[in-house]
Write a protein that holds these residues in place. Structure first.
Motif, short mmCIF file in Angstrom:
data_model
loop_
_atom_site.label_atom_id
_atom_site.label_comp_id
_atom_site.label_asym_id
_atom_site.label_seq_id
_atom_site.Cartn_x
_atom_site.Cartn_y
_atom_site.Cartn_z
N LEU A 1 3.84 2.63 10.72
CA LEU A 1 3.74 1.11 9.96
C LEU A 1 5.09 0.43 9.84
O LEU A 1 6.07 0.94 9.80
CB LEU A 1 3.38 1.69 8.69
N THR A 2 4.76 -0.83 10.32
CA THR A 2 5.83 -2.13 10.41
C THR A 2 6.02 -2.72 9.28
O THR A 2 5.08 -3.45 8.81
CB THR A 2 5.95 -2.60 11.68
N LEU A 3 7.23 -2.87 8.57
CA LEU A 3 7.11 -3.77 7.51
C LEU A 3 7.93 -4.68 7.95
O LEU A 3 8.94 -5.13 8.79
CB LEU A 3 8.12 -3.44 6.22
N LEU A 4 7.30 -6.08 7.61
CA LEU A 4 7.93 -7.45 7.97
C LEU A 4 8.10 -8.21 6.54
O LEU A 4 7.27 -8.59 5.82
CB LEU A 4 6.96 -8.32 8.75
N THR A 5 9.44 -8.58 6.41
CA THR A 5 9.76 -9.58 5.28
C THR A 5 10.02 -10.90 5.85
O THR A 5 10.67 -10.92 6.99
CB THR A 5 11.14 -8.91 4.47
N GLY A 6 9.73 -11.90 5.26
CA GLY A 6 10.15 -13.31 5.86
C GLY A 6 8.96 -13.70 6.56
O GLY A 6 9.09 -14.53 7.69
N ALA A 7 8.04 -13.32 6.40
CA ALA A 7 6.69 -13.68 7.50
C ALA A 7 6.25 -15.00 6.97
O ALA A 7 5.59 -15.85 7.65
CB ALA A 7 5.61 -12.70 7.04
N THR A 8 6.45 -15.62 5.83
CA THR A 8 6.23 -16.96 5.48
C THR A 8 7.32 -17.65 6.14
O THR A 8 7.26 -19.18 6.01
CB THR A 8 5.97 -17.16 3.93
N GLY A 9 8.34 -17.37 6.60
CA GLY A 9 9.46 -18.32 7.26
C GLY A 9 9.40 -18.72 8.81
O GLY A 9 8.33 -18.24 9.34
N TYR A 10 10.43 -19.28 9.35
CA TYR A 10 10.36 -19.67 10.73
C TYR A 10 9.95 -18.52 11.62
O TYR A 10 9.37 -18.34 12.37
CB TYR A 10 11.50 -20.76 10.77
N VAL A 11 11.07 -17.58 11.57
CA VAL A 11 11.19 -16.52 12.68
C VAL A 11 10.09 -15.73 12.20
O VAL A 11 9.48 -15.13 13.33
CB VAL A 11 12.48 -15.92 12.48
N GLY A 12 10.07 -15.17 11.15
CA GLY A 12 8.84 -14.05 10.67
C GLY A 12 7.43 -14.75 11.04
O GLY A 12 6.59 -13.77 11.30
N GLY A 13 7.29 -15.88 10.77
CA GLY A 13 5.93 -16.65 10.80
C GLY A 13 5.52 -16.58 12.46
O GLY A 13 4.15 -16.64 12.70
N ARG A 14 6.46 -16.58 13.09
CA ARG A 14 6.39 -16.39 14.77
C ARG A 14 6.17 -14.90 15.20
O ARG A 14 5.49 -14.65 16.21
CB ARG A 14 7.28 -17.19 15.48
N LEU A 15 7.01 -13.80 14.66
CA LEU A 15 7.03 -12.66 14.94
C LEU A 15 5.44 -11.88 14.36
O LEU A 15 5.04 -11.05 15.33
CB LEU A 15 7.79 -11.73 14.26
N VAL B 1 -2.80 -13.96 8.20
CA VAL B 1 -2.84 -12.72 8.76
C VAL B 1 -3.96 -12.22 9.23
O VAL B 1 -5.01 -12.68 8.68
CB VAL B 1 -2.13 -11.76 7.84
N ALA B 2 -4.01 -11.14 10.28
CA ALA B 2 -5.05 -10.65 10.62
C ALA B 2 -5.83 -9.60 9.65
O ALA B 2 -5.00 -9.25 8.61
CB ALA B 2 -4.70 -9.79 11.90
N ALA B 3 -6.89 -9.35 9.81
CA ALA B 3 -7.66 -8.50 8.76
C ALA B 3 -7.11 -7.08 8.75
O ALA B 3 -6.87 -6.59 7.83
CB ALA B 3 -8.98 -8.22 9.19
N THR B 4 -6.32 -6.51 9.85
CA THR B 4 -5.45 -5.42 10.03
C THR B 4 -4.36 -5.34 9.05
O THR B 4 -3.42 -4.47 9.02
CB THR B 4 -5.37 -4.90 11.33
N THR B 5 -3.47 -6.44 8.87
CA THR B 5 -2.52 -6.59 8.35
C THR B 5 -2.07 -6.60 6.73
O THR B 5 -3.20 -7.18 6.03
CB THR B 5 -1.68 -7.84 8.70
N GLU B 6 -1.66 -5.57 6.18
CA GLU B 6 -1.38 -5.62 4.83
C GLU B 6 -0.60 -6.71 4.28
O GLU B 6 0.39 -7.19 5.00
CB GLU B 6 -0.84 -4.22 4.33
#
Length: 109
Positions: free
Chosen positions: A11-25, A50-55
């Protein structure tokens, strides 16, 4: 030779997903089939993207008590958060004196 086109099983944790870089990753991780969990202070702003598979879990990195759920079972983490425009201070203070190069201090003038 390692095949980097296949996602890791963890499982991969992503912080900053609402930001510029995280939003593209985020969509790239999802497209490649990674299991992703996003930590955000504003789940309502992220859920539609987010996709249905993303928490999506609610938490704040400056409040440790909110992080246990986000980090549970994580194998990989992307820390893409900055503190620009916030009241939070850098946890590592700047050095009292700038570093020197070579045996002598730099000349001024």
């Amino acid at each position: 030779m390692t095949d980097h086109s296949r996602p890791e099983p963890g499982l991969t944790l992503l912080t900053g997903a609402t930001g510029y870089v995280g939003g593209r990753l985020l969509p790239e991780l999802e497209r490649r089939g990674y299991r992703v969990r996003c930590l955000t202070r504003r789940p309502d702003a992220l859920l539609p993207r987010v996709a249905a598979t993303t928490e999506v879990v609610c938490g704040d990195l400056s409040i440790p008590a909110t992080l246990a759920t986000a980090f549970d079972g994580i194998d990989t983490a992307f820390y893409l958060v900055h503190a620009l425009g916030t009241k939070h201070r850098d946890p590592v203070p700047a050095p009292a004196e700038p570093p020197r190069r070579g045996p002598h201090p730099p000349r001024v003038g």
